[in-house]
Design a protein around this motif. Structure first.
Motif, PDB file in Angstrom:
ATOM      1  N   LYS A  14      13.289  -6.891 -10.279  1.00 45.95           N
ATOM      2  CA  LYS A  14      13.688  -6.366 -11.304  1.00 45.95           C
ATOM      3  C   LYS A  14      15.146  -6.800 -10.824  1.00 45.95           C
ATOM      4  O   LYS A  14      16.004  -7.167 -11.861  1.00 45.95           O
ATOM      5  CB  LYS A  14      14.095  -4.555 -10.826  1.00 45.95           C
ATOM      6  N   HIS A  15      15.311  -6.727  -9.506  1.00 49.63           N
ATOM      7  CA  HIS A  15      17.112  -8.104  -9.462  1.00 49.63           C
ATOM      8  C   HIS A  15      16.917  -9.327  -9.125  1.00 49.63           C
ATOM      9  O   HIS A  15      17.852  -9.961  -9.798  1.00 49.63           O
ATOM     10  CB  HIS A  15      17.710  -7.491  -7.804  1.00 49.63           C
ATOM     11  N   ASN A  16      15.584  -9.644  -9.048  1.00 51.46           N
ATOM     12  CA  ASN A  16      15.302 -11.304  -9.444  1.00 51.46           C
ATOM     13  C   ASN A  16      15.282 -11.575 -10.658  1.00 51.46           C
ATOM     14  O   ASN A  16      16.274 -12.344 -10.845  1.00 51.46           O
ATOM     15  CB  ASN A  16      13.991 -11.234  -8.759  1.00 51.46           C
ATOM     16  N   LEU A  17      14.745 -10.590 -11.514  1.00 49.59           N
ATOM     17  CA  LEU A  17      15.136 -10.895 -13.048  1.00 49.59           C
ATOM     18  C   LEU A  17      16.472 -11.508 -13.269  1.00 49.59           C
ATOM     19  O   LEU A  17      17.068 -11.868 -13.557  1.00 49.59           O
ATOM     20  CB  LEU A  17      14.693 -10.119 -13.937  1.00 49.59           C
ATOM     21  N   ARG A  18      17.356  -9.749 -12.834  1.00 45.52           N
ATOM     22  CA  ARG A  18      19.028  -9.811 -13.635  1.00 45.52           C
ATOM     23  C   ARG A  18      19.677 -11.175 -12.405  1.00 45.52           C
ATOM     24  O   ARG A  18      20.366 -11.774 -12.977  1.00 45.52           O
ATOM     25  CB  ARG A  18      19.037  -8.358 -12.923  1.00 45.52           C
ATOM     26  N   ASN A  19      18.806 -11.476 -11.295  1.00 44.42           N
ATOM     27  CA  ASN A  19      19.792 -12.621 -10.723  1.00 44.42           C
ATOM     28  C   ASN A  19      20.084 -14.003 -11.434  1.00 44.42           C
ATOM     29  O   ASN A  19      20.525 -14.657 -12.075  1.00 44.42           O
ATOM     30  CB  ASN A  19      20.138 -12.945  -9.523  1.00 44.42           C
ATOM     31  N   ARG A  20      18.959 -14.588 -11.558  1.00 40.87           N
ATOM     32  CA  ARG A  20      18.234 -15.464 -12.046  1.00 40.87           C
ATOM     33  C   ARG A  20      19.465 -15.727 -13.637  1.00 40.87           C
ATOM     34  O   ARG A  20      19.531 -16.367 -14.106  1.00 40.87           O
ATOM     35  CB  ARG A  20      16.439 -15.261 -12.741  1.00 40.87           C
ATOM     36  N   THR A  21      19.120 -14.240 -14.138  1.00 40.72           N
ATOM     37  CA  THR A  21      20.054 -13.710 -16.174  1.00 40.72           C
ATOM     38  C   THR A  21      21.529 -14.448 -15.508  1.00 40.72           C
ATOM     39  O   THR A  21      22.192 -15.059 -16.217  1.00 40.72           O
ATOM     40  CB  THR A  21      19.159 -13.179 -16.132  1.00 40.72           C
ATOM     41  N   TYR A  22      21.974 -13.879 -14.969  1.00 38.68           N
ATOM     42  CA  TYR A  22      23.372 -14.339 -14.227  1.00 38.68           C
ATOM     43  C   TYR A  22      23.678 -15.552 -14.339  1.00 38.68           C
ATOM     44  O   TYR A  22      24.049 -15.908 -14.437  1.00 38.68           O
ATOM     45  CB  TYR A  22      23.602 -13.146 -13.854  1.00 38.68           C
ATOM     46  N   ARG A  23      22.893 -16.060 -13.040  1.00 35.94           N
ATOM     47  CA  ARG A  23      22.896 -18.041 -12.452  1.00 35.94           C
ATOM     48  C   ARG A  23      22.804 -18.557 -13.218  1.00 35.94           C
ATOM     49  O   ARG A  23      23.051 -19.506 -13.719  1.00 35.94           O
ATOM     50  CB  ARG A  23      21.514 -17.646 -11.270  1.00 35.94           C
ATOM     51  N   SER A  24      21.591 -18.590 -14.639  1.00 33.05           N
ATOM     52  CA  SER A  24      21.686 -19.220 -16.056  1.00 33.05           C
ATOM     53  C   SER A  24      22.339 -19.355 -16.784  1.00 33.05           C
ATOM     54  O   SER A  24      23.566 -20.235 -16.463  1.00 33.05           O
ATOM     55  CB  SER A  24      20.154 -18.931 -15.869  1.00 33.05           C
TER      56      SER A  24
ATOM     57  N   ILE B 110       1.110  -1.847   0.273  1.00 34.18           N
ATOM     58  CA  ILE B 110      -0.449   0.073   0.000  1.00 34.18           C
ATOM     59  C   ILE B 110       1.201   1.535  -0.100  1.00 34.18           C
ATOM     60  O   ILE B 110       0.258   2.521  -0.960  1.00 34.18           O
ATOM     61  CB  ILE B 110      -0.561  -0.356   1.073  1.00 34.18           C
ATOM     62  N   MET B 111       1.471   1.436   0.263  1.00 34.49           N
ATOM     63  CA  MET B 111       2.806   2.419   0.868  1.00 34.49           C
ATOM     64  C   MET B 111       3.479   2.566  -0.254  1.00 34.49           C
ATOM     65  O   MET B 111       4.101   1.899  -1.105  1.00 34.49           O
ATOM     66  CB  MET B 111       3.781   2.273   2.188  1.00 34.49           C
ATOM     67  N   LYS B 112       3.877   3.642  -0.638  1.00 31.54           N
ATOM     68  CA  LYS B 112       4.656   3.821  -1.991  1.00 31.54           C
ATOM     69  C   LYS B 112       6.316   3.603  -2.105  1.00 31.54           C
ATOM     70  O   LYS B 112       6.969   3.078  -2.475  1.00 31.54           O
ATOM     71  CB  LYS B 112       4.937   5.513  -1.688  1.00 31.54           C
ATOM     72  N   SER B 113       6.763   3.268  -0.472  1.00 32.04           N
ATOM     73  CA  SER B 113       8.240   2.572  -0.212  1.00 32.04           C
ATOM     74  C   SER B 113       7.951   1.350  -0.483  1.00 32.04           C
ATOM     75  O   SER B 113       9.176   0.728  -1.376  1.00 32.04           O
ATOM     76  CB  SER B 113       9.013   3.744   0.800  1.00 32.04           C
ATOM     77  N   ALA B 114       6.971   0.660  -0.120  1.00 31.30           N
ATOM     78  CA  ALA B 114       6.864  -0.129  -0.186  1.00 31.30           C
ATOM     79  C   ALA B 114       6.070  -1.034  -1.853  1.00 31.30           C
ATOM     80  O   ALA B 114       7.163  -1.907  -2.361  1.00 31.30           O
ATOM     81  CB  ALA B 114       6.047  -1.404   0.451  1.00 31.30           C
ATOM     82  N   LYS B 115       5.415  -0.348  -2.675  1.00 30.24           N
ATOM     83  CA  LYS B 115       5.872  -0.554  -3.338  1.00 30.24           C
ATOM     84  C   LYS B 115       6.995  -0.616  -4.299  1.00 30.24           C
ATOM     85  O   LYS B 115       7.382  -1.682  -5.605  1.00 30.24           O
ATOM     86  CB  LYS B 115       4.484   0.800  -4.532  1.00 30.24           C
ATOM     87  N   LYS B 116       7.790   0.462  -4.534  1.00 28.25           N
ATOM     88  CA  LYS B 116       9.051   0.708  -5.458  1.00 28.25           C
ATOM     89  C   LYS B 116       9.667  -0.212  -4.788  1.00 28.25           C
ATOM     90  O   LYS B 116      10.383  -0.783  -5.323  1.00 28.25           O
ATOM     91  CB  LYS B 116       9.294   1.812  -4.455  1.00 28.25           C
ATOM     92  N   ARG B 117       9.832  -0.449  -3.412  1.00 24.45           N
ATOM     93  CA  ARG B 117      10.965  -2.062  -2.971  1.00 24.45           C
ATOM     94  C   ARG B 117      10.491  -2.855  -3.278  1.00 24.45           C
ATOM     95  O   ARG B 117      11.134  -4.138  -4.895  1.00 24.45           O
ATOM     96  CB  ARG B 117      10.442  -2.093  -1.277  1.00 24.45           C
ATOM     97  N   LEU B 118       8.796  -3.890  -3.544  1.00 24.29           N
ATOM     98  CA  LEU B 118       8.689  -4.179  -4.692  1.00 24.29           C
ATOM     99  C   LEU B 118       9.440  -4.638  -6.243  1.00 24.29           C
ATOM    100  O   LEU B 118       9.534  -5.705  -6.501  1.00 24.29           O
ATOM    101  CB  LEU B 118       7.013  -4.578  -5.091  1.00 24.29           C
ATOM    102  N   ARG B 119       8.965  -3.350  -7.108  1.00 25.05           N
ATOM    103  CA  ARG B 119       9.604  -3.649  -8.328  1.00 25.05           C
ATOM    104  C   ARG B 119      11.059  -3.579  -7.513  1.00 25.05           C
ATOM    105  O   ARG B 119      12.111  -4.066  -9.364  1.00 25.05           O
ATOM    106  CB  ARG B 119       9.049  -1.570  -8.605  1.00 25.05           C
ATOM    107  N   GLN B 120      11.683  -2.986  -7.141  1.00 23.82           N
ATOM    108  CA  GLN B 120      13.205  -3.791  -7.448  1.00 23.82           C
ATOM    109  C   GLN B 120      13.393  -4.287  -7.218  1.00 23.82           C
ATOM    110  O   GLN B 120      14.449  -5.187  -7.448  1.00 23.82           O
ATOM    111  CB  GLN B 120      13.866  -2.218  -6.158  1.00 23.82           C
TER     112      GLN B 120
END
Length: 94
Positions: A16-26, A3-13
């Motif tokens: 993004k980081h999860n996708l980047r890490n998964r790509t690199y780990r693969s 609900i909070m703006k900072s929590a929304k931003k954290r979720l977006r980050q």
């Protein structure tokens, strides 16, 4: 959903980081499989080059925070051991 703006931003980050890490780990796993297949073939010089590339990729993973430094050290050690075993077995055959 956050609900909070900072929590929304954290979720977006995180996404993004999860996708980047998964790509690199693969990519890292693919490089390791490539090295292991060359070791099975028994070509020492190609295996040496593949090991160099694999270690480089592992080290980059540590710098990017994808791997813990002890995990990276263990992986490098095991790969080097496989290369050395391959060289020893090739010498014993000849």
């Amino acid at each position: 959903m956050p609900i909070m703006k900072s929590a929304k931003k954290r979720l977006r980050q995180n996404i993004k980081h999860n996708l980047r890490n998964r790509t690199y780990r693969s990519a890292l796993k693919t490089q390791m499989k490539k090295f292991l297949s060359v070791v099975k073939e028994g070509n020492a010089q190609v295996a040496q080059e593949e090991l160099r590339l694999t270690v480089k990729k592992i080290d980059k993973g540590v710098v990017k925070g994808i791997l813990h430094k002890n995990t990276a050290s263990r992986k490098k050690s095991r790969l080097t051991k496989k290369l050395n075993q391959m060289k020893v077995s090739a010498q014993q055959k000849s």
